[in-house]
Write a protein that holds these residues in place. Structure first.
Motif, PDB file in Angstrom:
ATOM      1  N   GLY A  23       0.795  -1.228   0.000  1.00 22.10           N
ATOM      2  CA  GLY A  23       0.000   0.000   0.000  1.00 22.10           C
ATOM      3  C   GLY A  23       0.821   1.268   0.000  1.00 22.10           C
ATOM      4  N   MET A  24       2.136   1.164   0.115  1.00 19.17           N
ATOM      5  CA  MET A  24       2.990   2.353   0.102  1.00 19.17           C
ATOM      6  C   MET A  24       3.220   2.826  -1.325  1.00 19.17           C
ATOM      7  SD  MET A  24       6.089   1.649   2.819  1.00 19.17           S
ATOM      8  CE  MET A  24       5.816   1.505   4.588  1.00 19.17           C
ATOM      9  N   SER A  25       3.401   4.125  -1.488  1.00 18.79           N
ATOM     10  CA  SER A  25       3.859   4.654  -2.763  1.00 18.79           C
ATOM     11  C   SER A  25       5.342   4.326  -2.906  1.00 18.79           C
ATOM     12  CB  SER A  25       3.665   6.168  -2.821  1.00 18.79           C
ATOM     13  OG  SER A  25       4.547   6.808  -1.896  1.00 18.79           O
ATOM     14  N   ALA A  26       5.889   4.534  -4.113  1.00 18.72           N
ATOM     15  CA  ALA A  26       7.308   4.247  -4.335  1.00 18.72           C
ATOM     16  C   ALA A  26       8.188   5.096  -3.422  1.00 18.72           C
ATOM     17  CB  ALA A  26       7.663   4.483  -5.803  1.00 18.72           C
ATOM     18  N   ASP A  27       7.840   6.377  -3.263  1.00 15.73           N
ATOM     19  CA  ASP A  27       8.625   7.267  -2.393  1.00 15.73           C
ATOM     20  C   ASP A  27       8.528   6.826  -0.935  1.00 15.73           C
ATOM     21  OD1 ASP A  27       9.451   8.763  -4.536  1.00 15.73           O
ATOM     22  OD2 ASP A  27       7.958  10.355  -4.255  1.00 15.73           O
ATOM     23  N   GLU A  28       7.338   6.452  -0.500  1.00 15.12           N
ATOM     24  CA  GLU A  28       7.173   5.995   0.879  1.00 15.12           C
ATOM     25  C   GLU A  28       7.941   4.701   1.122  1.00 15.12           C
ATOM     26  OE1 GLU A  28       2.649   7.646   1.848  1.00 15.12           O
ATOM     27  OE2 GLU A  28       2.935   5.705   0.854  1.00 15.12           O
ATOM     28  N   CYS A  29       7.915   3.824   0.134  1.00 12.00           N
ATOM     29  CA  CYS A  29       8.616   2.553   0.260  1.00 12.00           C
ATOM     30  C   CYS A  29      10.124   2.773   0.330  1.00 12.00           C
ATOM     31  CB  CYS A  29       8.256   1.659  -0.922  1.00 12.00           C
ATOM     32  SG  CYS A  29       8.921  -0.013  -0.797  1.00 12.00           S
ATOM     33  N   ARG A  30      10.632   3.687  -0.482  1.00 10.07           N
ATOM     34  CA  ARG A  30      12.071   3.956  -0.458  1.00 10.07           C
ATOM     35  C   ARG A  30      12.481   4.584   0.869  1.00 10.07           C
ATOM     36  NH1 ARG A  30      16.115   3.636  -3.874  1.00 10.07           N
ATOM     37  NH2 ARG A  30      14.679   2.942  -5.492  1.00 10.07           N
ATOM     38  N   ALA A  31      11.686   5.493   1.394  1.00  8.13           N
ATOM     39  CA  ALA A  31      11.999   6.111   2.683  1.00  8.13           C
ATOM     40  C   ALA A  31      11.994   5.057   3.795  1.00  8.13           C
ATOM     41  CB  ALA A  31      10.997   7.223   2.993  1.00  8.13           C
ATOM     42  N   TYR A  32      11.055   4.133   3.712  1.00  7.87           N
ATOM     43  CA  TYR A  32      10.997   3.027   4.683  1.00  7.87           C
ATOM     44  C   TYR A  32      12.259   2.170   4.584  1.00  7.87           C
ATOM     45  CZ  TYR A  32       9.709  -1.635   6.353  1.00  7.87           C
ATOM     46  OH  TYR A  32       9.700  -2.867   6.990  1.00  7.87           O
ATOM     47  N   ALA A  33      12.679   1.856   3.348  1.00  7.08           N
ATOM     48  CA  ALA A  33      13.861   1.020   3.146  1.00  7.08           C
ATOM     49  C   ALA A  33      15.121   1.708   3.659  1.00  7.08           C
ATOM     50  CB  ALA A  33      14.005   0.675   1.663  1.00  7.08           C
ATOM     51  N   VAL A  34      15.229   3.009   3.460  1.00  4.83           N
ATOM     52  CA  VAL A  34      16.383   3.760   3.957  1.00  4.83           C
ATOM     53  C   VAL A  34      16.455   3.681   5.480  1.00  4.83           C
ATOM     54  CG1 VAL A  34      17.339   6.079   4.231  1.00  4.83           C
ATOM     55  CG2 VAL A  34      16.556   5.299   1.974  1.00  4.83           C
ATOM     56  N   ARG A  35      15.331   3.878   6.141  1.00  4.52           N
ATOM     57  CA  ARG A  35      15.304   3.793   7.614  1.00  4.52           C
ATOM     58  C   ARG A  35      15.702   2.391   8.072  1.00  4.52           C
ATOM     59  NH1 ARG A  35      10.414   6.549   6.800  1.00  4.52           N
ATOM     60  NH2 ARG A  35       9.213   4.653   7.268  1.00  4.52           N
ATOM     61  N   LEU A  36      15.211   1.398   7.352  1.00  3.99           N
ATOM     62  CA  LEU A  36      15.501   0.007   7.704  1.00  3.99           C
ATOM     63  C   LEU A  36      16.995  -0.284   7.601  1.00  3.99           C
ATOM     64  CD1 LEU A  36      13.538  -2.320   8.507  1.00  3.99           C
ATOM     65  CD2 LEU A  36      13.751  -3.136   6.157  1.00  3.99           C
ATOM     66  N   MET A  37      17.628   0.205   6.544  1.00  4.47           N
ATOM     67  CA  MET A  37      19.059  -0.039   6.346  1.00  4.47           C
ATOM     68  C   MET A  37      19.905   0.724   7.363  1.00  4.47           C
ATOM     69  SD  MET A  37      19.412  -2.358   4.207  1.00  4.47           S
ATOM     70  CE  MET A  37      17.843  -2.964   4.895  1.00  4.47           C
ATOM     71  N   ASP A  38      19.483   1.938   7.708  1.00  2.47           N
ATOM     72  CA  ASP A  38      20.205   2.683   8.736  1.00  2.47           C
ATOM     73  C   ASP A  38      20.170   1.939  10.068  1.00  2.47           C
ATOM     74  OD1 ASP A  38      20.804   4.655   6.930  1.00  2.47           O
ATOM     75  OD2 ASP A  38      19.200   6.010   7.575  1.00  2.47           O
ATOM     76  N   GLU A  39      19.001   1.399  10.395  1.00  2.16           N
ATOM     77  CA  GLU A  39      18.859   0.645  11.643  1.00  2.16           C
ATOM     78  C   GLU A  39      19.663  -0.654  11.595  1.00  2.16           C
ATOM     79  OE1 GLU A  39      15.338  -1.570  14.239  1.00  2.16           O
ATOM     80  OE2 GLU A  39      14.823  -0.021  12.777  1.00  2.16           O
ATOM     81  N   ARG A  40      19.666  -1.303  10.440  1.00  2.00           N
ATOM     82  CA  ARG A  40      20.410  -2.559  10.316  1.00  2.00           C
ATOM     83  C   ARG A  40      21.915  -2.327  10.470  1.00  2.00           C
ATOM     84  NH1 ARG A  40      21.698  -6.092   5.267  1.00  2.00           N
ATOM     85  NH2 ARG A  40      22.236  -8.065   6.242  1.00  2.00           N
TER      86      ARG A  40
END
Length: 349
Positions: free
Chosen positions: A133-150
């Protein structure tokens, strides 16, 4: 790969006209068989040992690294001053170049270890339920946060691959008809140089003999088991086909690689650049990977650890390999691979 005659050298496995493979020293585009250099190594006071193969040489890498360094310096002096060489060098172009270590004891892969690559995968594949349900921009922002946390609190992901998949750096890549989504993944490979178990990341640096190149070809269609979703990925079926790991051309000693976290990885498909990234984009550095892997697994000389693929895989472009494709892969200072994709006879699915 031309290595200047200045004491810099690499190692490889070669054969001529179907003869058995032999380990050789590579300098300035020339190869000298280690068997022919052994008498000189004795005269220099540091005899080579275990020269049947690069794998057996790595069993005494500390001693052999010193012997090779002295040999390379001596040979560079011979070249510079026009002195005779102890053995006849052969132009590398006359030889078949094999994978430097064709049958390592163990073959490990680090998955999802490049920040931009993993972010692209999350956006492209939408396999994470949280992205629905995320837009492409929302999905990318989510992925960036995930990688920073990882990167801050996570751990590497490492699995094994059969060494029967290893091929030479210029061998054809055979694509069976049942392979639906063969993809490229050019990676920096670490070669272990001594036994290590439960080493710290500072100690891990001393466990590295050198580096080479591996293209970790992957059949994406077989990676995720649809019949056993709870068990996750099936890396053996997706990555284990014969010839799906072109390796080499050379093993470049760690002493010849000033900063393995600052190397350019470039892969071209039919002349078009698809991957072009620095090893600085790794989420977990090489010492961290070795620290993590050795925390549970005994590592041995000659073990191979490939360190992850940067962004630009076929998954991102929606383009997979097919017969007739030509792959050219380079990593700064380590040489180049060139592999032609060919159709393979029908085999087992």
């Amino acid at each position: 790969m031309a290595i200047a005659a200045s004491g810099a050298y690499a190692l490889g496995t070669f054969s001529l006209a179907g003869s058995p493979g032999f380990p050789g020293l590579v300098m300035d585009g020339k190869v000298l068989a280690l068997a022919g250099l052994q008498p000189l190594s004795r005269r220099l006071g540091t005899p080579l040992t275990g020269i049947e193969s690069l794998l057996t040489m790595l069993d005494d890498w500390a001693g052999n690294a010193l012997a090779l360094s002295r040999l390379a310096d001596h040979l560079a002096g011979c070249w510079t001053h026009g002195q005779g060489l102890p053995a006849e060098p052969v132009d590398v172009g006359r030889l078949r170049v094999h994978a430097p270590i064709e049958r390592p004891r163990q073959f490990f892969c680090s998955g999802a270890n490049y920040r931009k690559h993993v972010i692209d995968l999350i956006v492209d594949q939408r396999g994470d339920p949280a992205t629905q349900g995320m837009s492409a921009d929302e999905c990318r922002a989510y992925a960036v946060r995930l990688m920073d946390e990882r990167a801050e609190r996570g751990a590497p992901y490492i699995f094994t691959k059969p060494w029967s998949a290893i091929a030479g750096p210029y061998d054809p890549i055979r694509i069976p008809g049942h392979v639906e989504q063969p993809d490229w993944e050019l990676e920096l490979a670490v070669v272990i140089g001594k036994p290590c178990y439960r080493v710290s990341r500072d100690e891990a640096r001393d466990c590295i003999a050198g580096y080479t190149i591996v293209n970790d070809i992957t059949n994406r269609a077989r990676v995720h088991r649809q019949d056993l979703k709870a068990l996750g990925t099936d890396w053996v079926m997706g990555k284990g086909l014969p010839g799906f790991s072109p390796m080499g051309p050379y093993l470049v000693p760690a002493s010849q690689v000033p900063d393995p976290q600052d190397l350019r990885i470039t892969l071209k498909l039919n002349g078009r650049v698809m991957q072009d990234e620095s090893t600085a984009d790794m989420i977990f550095t090489i010492p961290r990977l070795i620290e993590y892997l050795s925390s549970q697994v005994q590592l041995w000389p000659g073990d191979i650890l490939i360190t992850g693929s940067p962004a630009g895989n076929g998954t991102h472009f929606g383009r997979y390999l097919k017969p007739g494709d030509v792959l050219e892969g380079t990593i700064g200072g380590l040489g180049m691979q060139r592999n032609v994709c060919i159709a393979s006879e029908a085999g087992m699915a």
